[in-house]
Design a protein around this motif. Structure first.
Motif, PDB file in Angstrom:
ATOM      1  N   THR A  15     -45.474  24.182  -7.950  1.00  0.00           N
ATOM      2  CA  THR A  15     -46.768  23.524  -8.010  1.00  0.00           C
ATOM      3  C   THR A  15     -47.278  24.204  -9.312  1.00  0.00           C
ATOM      4  N   ASN A  16     -48.228  23.580  -9.917  1.00  0.00           N
ATOM      5  CA  ASN A  16     -48.975  24.685 -11.143  1.00  0.00           C
ATOM      6  C   ASN A  16     -49.667  26.010 -11.304  1.00  0.00           C
ATOM      7  N   HIS A  17     -49.832  26.697  -9.567  1.00  0.00           N
ATOM      8  CA  HIS A  17     -50.185  27.910  -9.696  1.00  0.00           C
ATOM      9  C   HIS A  17     -48.728  29.252  -8.568  1.00  0.00           C
ATOM     10  N   ASP A  18     -48.039  28.992  -8.972  1.00  0.00           N
ATOM     11  CA  ASP A  18     -46.405  29.556  -9.097  1.00  0.00           C
ATOM     12  C   ASP A  18     -46.857  31.127  -9.047  1.00  0.00           C
ATOM     13  N   THR A  71     -49.248  32.364 -10.806  1.00  0.00           N
ATOM     14  CA  THR A  71     -50.460  32.903 -11.267  1.00  0.00           C
ATOM     15  C   THR A  71     -50.827  34.308 -11.370  1.00  0.00           C
ATOM     16  N   HIS A  72     -50.313  34.569 -10.039  1.00  0.00           N
ATOM     17  CA  HIS A  72     -50.167  36.212 -10.118  1.00  0.00           C
ATOM     18  C   HIS A  72     -49.359  36.945 -10.752  1.00  0.00           C
ATOM     19  N   ALA A 132     -45.535  34.908 -16.996  1.00  0.00           N
ATOM     20  CA  ALA A 132     -45.780  33.832 -16.137  1.00  0.00           C
ATOM     21  C   ALA A 132     -44.893  32.758 -17.539  1.00  0.00           C
TER      22      ALA A 132
END
Length: 274
Positions: free
Chosen positions: A18-21, A23-24, A30
């Motif tokens: 996904t596009n949020h893999d 973000t952490h 990242a």
């Protein structure tokens, strides 16, 4: 791409991209993680190679990879593989996981408790599977074994089981065409009989590979439970526990030597006649 047997190796059971893999993670880590995630298995992800592709220096990349390892996305280590000749060899591995894993998961993975993702077996299509194509071309090798389209469709599932057990096309052709009777009255019946009677045994399962992880900082190999976050105790600033067989410090050695000399001197005095 790295040399065969080296480079990136994807861990099993990862979630869909996904596009949020990542973000952490910090922005630099990242970006590097997203780049590594899209590389194919076997790609060279060493610091020197990445420095040629990404706008970061080797020191920055080394730090970023260490942080990705601490975050649970990367593990580097060695894996012992059994060779076909019965021996073994060690392969350097870099395991990548889009899904962040904790130390317990990586420890289970290195023990072999988390199996590798198997390659899906080949499923024949309705008419032109690998088995169907070989059977349709069988008449070119042995004209007396020319089969119809209906015969190929009927016999293809039997031949597919051969391929599932590791048989090659050459082995199948030898088994079906050598020592044919004269004449061959029913080619389909003969091929069916040979496919049933001469099917090779199921392959013996190989033992799970033995894996040894390495510290992200100094590269020293160690047990997974001794590398929380992928870093050994020495690199975390922890002192190694005292070992029963460890050598004594110099001050203790000198003190013990003095005690021994004093005891020997006293014993000589006691033996000297007055």
């Amino acid at each position: 791409m790295a040399n065969p047997g080296y480079g990136k190796r994807s861990a099993p059971d990862q979630r869909t991209r996904t596009n949020h893999d990542f973000t952490h993670l910090p922005p630099r880590e990242a970006a590097i993680a997203a780049y590594l995630d899209r590389l194919p298995d076997g790609a060279d992800i060493s610091v020197k190679t990445l420095a040629k592709q990404l706008p970061y220096g080797q020191c920055a990349l080394r730090t970023a990879l260490n942080r990705l390892q601490a975050a649970g996305h990367l593990r580097r280590g060695r894996e012992r593989l059994e060779t076909d000749s019965g021996g073994s060899r060690w392969i350097t591995r870099s395991w990548w996981s889009r899904t962040a894993r904790d130390d317990a998961w990586w420890a289970a993975f290195t023990r072999g408790d988390v199996p590798e993702e198997p390659h899906p077996p080949e499923r024949p299509g309705p008419t032109r599977s690998r088995a169907h194509i070989l059977l349709a071309a069988l008449g070119r090798t042995a004209p007396v074994l020319s089969l119809s389209a209906a015969d190929c469709a009927t016999l293809a599932p039997l031949l597919t089981e051969w391929f599932a057990r590791g048989a090659t096309d050459e082995a199948v052709l030898r088994a079906l065409t050598e020592g044919l009777p004269t004449p061959v009255h029913h080619p389909a019946a003969l091929v069916r009989r040979r496919l049933i009677d001469k099917i090779p045994p199921e392959p013996v399962p190989r033992p799970a590979p033995r894996r040894v992880l390495e510290c992200a900082e100094c590269g020293v190999p160690g047990r997974p439970e001794a590398l929380p976050g992928g870093v050994c105790g020495g690199c975390r600033g922890e002192r190694a526990p005292a070992h029963p067989g460890a050598p004594l410090p110099a001050t203790a050695v000198h003190a013990r030597a003095g005690e021994i000399r004093a005891a020997m001197s006293l014993r000589r005095q006691e033996r000297t006649p007055t």
